[in-house]
Design an enzyme around this catalytic site. Structure first.
Site, PDB file in Angstrom:
ATOM      1  N   LYS A 204       0.816  -1.225   0.000  1.00 39.87           N
ATOM      2  CA  LYS A 204       0.000   0.000   0.000  1.00 39.87           C
ATOM      3  C   LYS A 204       0.847   1.272   0.000  1.00 39.87           C
ATOM      4  O   LYS A 204       2.035   1.255   0.332  1.00 39.87           O
ATOM      5  CB  LYS A 204      -0.976  -0.016   1.181  1.00 39.87           C
ATOM      6  CG  LYS A 204      -2.141  -0.986   0.904  1.00 39.87           C
ATOM      7  CD  LYS A 204      -3.325  -0.754   1.795  1.00 39.87           C
ATOM      8  CE  LYS A 204      -4.449  -1.700   1.375  1.00 39.87           C
ATOM      9  NZ  LYS A 204      -5.621  -1.606   2.210  1.00 39.87           N
ATOM     10  N   ARG A 238      -4.441  -9.894   4.384  1.00 41.66           N
ATOM     11  CA  ARG A 238      -4.730  -9.894   2.935  1.00 41.66           C
ATOM     12  C   ARG A 238      -3.434  -9.517   2.209  1.00 41.66           C
ATOM     13  O   ARG A 238      -2.858  -8.463   2.491  1.00 41.66           O
ATOM     14  CB  ARG A 238      -5.841  -8.882   2.693  1.00 41.66           C
ATOM     15  CG  ARG A 238      -6.467  -8.919   1.339  1.00 41.66           C
ATOM     16  CD  ARG A 238      -7.665  -7.967   1.265  1.00 41.66           C
ATOM     17  NE  ARG A 238      -8.247  -7.991  -0.053  1.00 41.66           N
ATOM     18  CZ  ARG A 238      -7.819  -7.247  -1.055  1.00 41.66           C
ATOM     19  NH1 ARG A 238      -6.824  -6.411  -0.878  1.00 41.66           N
ATOM     20  NH2 ARG A 238      -8.391  -7.338  -2.243  1.00 41.66           N
TER      21      ARG A 238
HETATM   22  C1  9MG Z   1     -10.421  -4.960  -1.256  1.00 42.58           C
HETATM   23  N1  9MG Z   1      -9.434  -4.440  -0.335  1.00 42.58           N
HETATM   24  C2  9MG Z   1      -8.386  -3.611  -0.624  1.00 42.58           C
HETATM   25  N2  9MG Z   1      -7.710  -3.314   0.490  1.00 42.58           N
HETATM   26  C3  9MG Z   1      -8.339  -3.975   1.509  1.00 42.58           C
HETATM   27  C4  9MG Z   1      -8.133  -4.060   2.892  1.00 42.58           C
HETATM   28  O1  9MG Z   1      -7.149  -3.397   3.498  1.00 42.58           O
HETATM   29  N3  9MG Z   1      -8.971  -4.815   3.627  1.00 42.58           N
HETATM   30  C5  9MG Z   1      -9.998  -5.486   3.037  1.00 42.58           C
HETATM   31  N4  9MG Z   1     -10.804  -6.213   3.832  1.00 42.58           N
HETATM   32  N5  9MG Z   1     -10.248  -5.430   1.722  1.00 42.58           N
HETATM   33  C6  9MG Z   1      -9.434  -4.685   0.983  1.00 42.58           C
END
Ligand code: 9MG
Length: 263
Positions: A204, A238
């Site tokens: 990110k 994730r």
């Molecule tokens: C779809 N998506 C993109 N970033 C995310 C994040 O940090 N958490 C979750 N649950 N979905 C995300």
């Protein structure tokens, strides 16, 4: 949770998995590398992303979900904000809905309530197109926690039991660098909500802001934060880079599970 973006414009891997064979192969590879969930998305949620028409999102995700459910022995989740897509994905066999909008769209709560699936309620201030313009909080941790608690209550009232819910503070979704760092430092404060915590930090932009790193240089801080998050109670991380993240999480788990033993 391995990320499978079936989008032309996602911030880090947009356009890479548009051919279904490539997408299916990539999902299988993430499972071989240790992913226990695959999160399938057909609309980018990066800051500034355009809204994708319903039919296009359905065309992107449903055929792949049908294949993944048949072929892979892991949880398949759909990353969507749209109730129509949720219903179609649930009919195709997903066992989890990951909604960055915490089921706010009209009909979203009902779509999940009518199923047996789990739901991840993520916090976002604003909408992807404009959320990074001027995020504002009093106490960011308390505010995000209160919003998630309120969304959990809405879901519970609609008949979604607590054991089907997960929460996510939504790193990068309507938050400044300082607010993201504060949330990461206080992840353990979300335990009081009593449901598992999911976290997404993979590649990110906070790593770009903090360390001046380009997208392809963000692997190391992504896995470091993933491991720290497990130490602070995160249940699911994730990630794009599953192999490396699994190594980091196994190490973090071994340390976390060893607390209390002093021999
Ligand atoms: C779809 N998506 C993109 N970033 C995310 C994040 O940090 N958490 C979750 N649950 N979905 C995300």
């Amino acid at each position: 949770m391995g990320i499978l973006n079936l989008t032309p414009d996602s911030f880090s891997d947009g356009g890479r998995w548009l051919k279904s064979d490539d997408a299916l192969r990539h999902a299988a590879q993430m499972v071989e590398q240790g992913a226990a969930l695959i999160d399938v998305g057909g609309e980018s949620t990066r800051p500034g992303a355009a809204i994708v028409p319903e039919t296009e999102e359905l065309d992107r995700v449903v055929p792949i979900i049908e294949q993944l459910v048949q072929r892979l022995d892991v949880v398949i989740s759909v990353d969507t904000m749209k109730p129509v897509v949720m219903r179609a994905a649930l009919a195709a066999g997903v066992s989890m809905v990951n909604d960055v909008n915490a089921l706010r769209a009209p009909g979203a709560v009902e779509a999940v309530a009518a199923s047996k699936a789990a739901v991840c309620l993520m916090h976002m201030q604003g909408v992807p197109r404009s959320m990074q313009a001027a995020p504002q909080y009093g106490d960011v941790v308390a505010d995000v926690r209160a919003t998630l608690a309120e969304r959990m209550q809405v879901c519970a009232k609609a008949g979604i039991s607590l054991d089907r819910m997960l929460i996510d503070p939504g790193i990068g979704f309507g938050k400044t660098l300082a607010q993201n760092l504060t949330l990461l430092a206080h992840l353990d404060d979300f335990a009081v909500l009593g449901v598992p915590l999911l976290l997404g930090v993979s590649r990110k932009s906070l790593f770009g802001q903090l360390l001046g790193l380009k997208l392809h240089e963000r692997l190391l801080p992504s896995v470091v934060v993933a491991a720290l998050a497990v130490g602070k109670g995160a249940a699911i991380v994730r990630a794009h880079d599953v192999a490396e993240t699994v190594l980091a999480l196994k190490t973090a788990h071994a340390i976390r599970d060893n607390r209390g033993h002093n021999k």
